[in-house]
Design a protein around this motif. Sequence first.
Motif, PDB file in Angstrom:
ATOM      1  N   VAL A 148       0.848  -1.189   0.000  1.00  0.00           N
ATOM      2  CA  VAL A 148       0.000   0.000   0.000  1.00  0.00           C
ATOM      3  C   VAL A 148       0.879   1.233   0.000  1.00  0.00           C
ATOM      4  CG1 VAL A 148      -1.711   1.300   1.301  1.00  0.00           C
ATOM      5  CG2 VAL A 148      -1.827  -1.192   1.241  1.00  0.00           C
ATOM      6  N   ARG A 149       0.623   2.145  -0.950  1.00  0.00           N
ATOM      7  CA  ARG A 149       1.378   3.399  -0.979  1.00  0.00           C
ATOM      8  C   ARG A 149       0.968   4.263   0.203  1.00  0.00           C
ATOM      9  NH1 ARG A 149       0.755   0.437  -5.644  1.00  0.00           N
ATOM     10  NH2 ARG A 149       2.385   0.884  -7.144  1.00  0.00           N
ATOM     11  N   PRO A 150       1.914   5.057   0.728  1.00  0.00           N
ATOM     12  CA  PRO A 150       1.599   5.883   1.909  1.00  0.00           C
ATOM     13  C   PRO A 150       0.570   6.965   1.623  1.00  0.00           C
ATOM     14  CG  PRO A 150       3.815   6.338   1.094  1.00  0.00           C
ATOM     15  CD  PRO A 150       3.321   5.145   0.346  1.00  0.00           C
ATOM     16  N   CYS A 151       0.305   7.249   0.329  1.00  0.00           N
ATOM     17  CA  CYS A 151      -0.660   8.299  -0.010  1.00  0.00           C
ATOM     18  C   CYS A 151      -2.029   7.719  -0.372  1.00  0.00           C
ATOM     19  CB  CYS A 151      -0.126   9.145  -1.160  1.00  0.00           C
ATOM     20  SG  CYS A 151       0.357   8.179  -2.604  1.00  0.00           S
ATOM     21  N   GLU A 152      -2.194   6.403  -0.303  1.00  0.00           N
ATOM     22  CA  GLU A 152      -3.480   5.777  -0.597  1.00  0.00           C
ATOM     23  C   GLU A 152      -4.192   5.440   0.697  1.00  0.00           C
ATOM     24  OE1 GLU A 152      -3.562   3.031  -4.368  1.00  0.00           O
ATOM     25  OE2 GLU A 152      -1.866   2.508  -3.107  1.00  0.00           O
ATOM     26  N   GLY A 184      -3.331  18.895 -15.667  1.00  0.00           N
ATOM     27  CA  GLY A 184      -3.484  18.007 -14.531  1.00  0.00           C
ATOM     28  C   GLY A 184      -2.150  17.468 -14.040  1.00  0.00           C
ATOM     29  N   ALA A 185      -2.206  16.446 -13.206  1.00  0.00           N
ATOM     30  CA  ALA A 185      -1.002  15.893 -12.606  1.00  0.00           C
ATOM     31  C   ALA A 185      -1.233  14.428 -12.278  1.00  0.00           C
ATOM     32  CB  ALA A 185      -0.635  16.670 -11.346  1.00  0.00           C
ATOM     33  N   VAL A 186      -0.123  13.707 -12.111  1.00  0.00           N
ATOM     34  CA  VAL A 186      -0.189  12.297 -11.738  1.00  0.00           C
ATOM     35  C   VAL A 186       0.686  12.083 -10.518  1.00  0.00           C
ATOM     36  CG1 VAL A 186       0.559   9.993 -12.435  1.00  0.00           C
ATOM     37  CG2 VAL A 186      -0.721  11.396 -14.037  1.00  0.00           C
ATOM     38  N   CYS A 187       0.196  11.277  -9.590  1.00  0.00           N
ATOM     39  CA  CYS A 187       0.987  10.972  -8.402  1.00  0.00           C
ATOM     40  C   CYS A 187       2.058   9.948  -8.771  1.00  0.00           C
ATOM     41  CB  CYS A 187       0.094  10.425  -7.298  1.00  0.00           C
ATOM     42  SG  CYS A 187       1.021   9.904  -5.851  1.00  0.00           S
ATOM     43  N   THR A 188       3.307  10.232  -8.434  1.00  0.00           N
ATOM     44  CA  THR A 188       4.400   9.332  -8.811  1.00  0.00           C
ATOM     45  C   THR A 188       4.378   8.041  -7.996  1.00  0.00           C
ATOM     46  OG1 THR A 188       5.885  10.364  -7.217  1.00  0.00           O
ATOM     47  CG2 THR A 188       5.903  11.250  -9.455  1.00  0.00           C
ATOM     48  N   ARG A 189       3.615   8.032  -6.905  1.00  0.00           N
ATOM     49  CA  ARG A 189       3.605   6.824  -6.068  1.00  0.00           C
ATOM     50  C   ARG A 189       2.450   5.894  -6.393  1.00  0.00           C
ATOM     51  NH1 ARG A 189       5.640   9.659  -0.572  1.00  0.00           N
ATOM     52  NH2 ARG A 189       3.710  10.807  -0.755  1.00  0.00           N
ATOM     53  N   CYS A 190       1.210   6.439  -6.432  1.00  0.00           N
ATOM     54  CA  CYS A 190       0.053   5.562  -6.653  1.00  0.00           C
ATOM     55  C   CYS A 190      -0.538   5.731  -8.045  1.00  0.00           C
ATOM     56  CB  CYS A 190      -1.014   5.824  -5.587  1.00  0.00           C
ATOM     57  SG  CYS A 190      -1.830   7.421  -5.756  1.00  0.00           S
ATOM     58  N   THR A 219      -5.860   7.693   7.375  1.00  0.00           N
ATOM     59  CA  THR A 219      -4.969   6.549   7.552  1.00  0.00           C
ATOM     60  C   THR A 219      -4.904   5.761   6.253  1.00  0.00           C
ATOM     61  OG1 THR A 219      -6.755   5.111   8.343  1.00  0.00           O
ATOM     62  CG2 THR A 219      -5.487   6.303  10.014  1.00  0.00           C
ATOM     63  N   THR A 220      -3.856   4.956   6.107  1.00  0.00           N
ATOM     64  CA  THR A 220      -3.700   4.119   4.921  1.00  0.00           C
ATOM     65  C   THR A 220      -4.546   2.855   5.069  1.00  0.00           C
ATOM     66  OG1 THR A 220      -1.816   3.000   5.927  1.00  0.00           O
ATOM     67  CG2 THR A 220      -1.334   4.909   4.562  1.00  0.00           C
ATOM     68  N   TYR A 221      -4.684   2.098   3.969  1.00  0.00           N
ATOM     69  CA  TYR A 221      -5.350   0.804   4.024  1.00  0.00           C
ATOM     70  C   TYR A 221      -4.463  -0.194   4.750  1.00  0.00           C
ATOM     71  CZ  TYR A 221      -8.112   2.687   0.144  1.00  0.00           C
ATOM     72  OH  TYR A 221      -8.899   3.451  -0.646  1.00  0.00           O
ATOM     73  N   ALA A 222      -5.075  -1.059   5.542  1.00  0.00           N
ATOM     74  CA  ALA A 222      -4.306  -2.089   6.224  1.00  0.00           C
ATOM     75  C   ALA A 222      -5.183  -3.301   6.498  1.00  0.00           C
ATOM     76  CB  ALA A 222      -3.741  -1.556   7.539  1.00  0.00           C
ATOM     77  N   GLY A 223      -4.553  -4.473   6.588  1.00  0.00           N
ATOM     78  CA  GLY A 223      -5.283  -5.706   6.837  1.00  0.00           C
ATOM     79  C   GLY A 223      -5.660  -5.873   8.291  1.00  0.00           C
TER      80      GLY A 223
END
Length: 74
Positions: A20-24, A61-67, A31-35
């Motif tokens: 999981v990316r820290p920005c998702e 526009g723009a694109v996130c380099t992580r997610c 908070t991020t997604y977690a199991g």
Amino acid sequence: MQYKRCKCGKAERWDTGEAVRPCEGCTECQTTYAGSSADHKPLEPHDWKPQFNRDTGQEDGAVCTRCHKRKRGD
Ligand SMILES: [Zn+2]
Ligand SMILES: [Zn+2]
């Protein structure tokens, strides 16, 4: 397969086996997604990189380099 959830449970997604990316995650509880509830991390801002229109050369526009989430220009 199982779901990963944010801390408040409003945002969820399939566990695809990918990290999981820290920005998702959830914009409400930040908070991020977690199991499991012990794995939630604070949501980080997207790392936006400007995109340019192929025809006009204008910023579009723009694109996130992580997610790789997209954002429209205004
Ligand atoms: Zn949440
Ligand atoms: Zn992102």
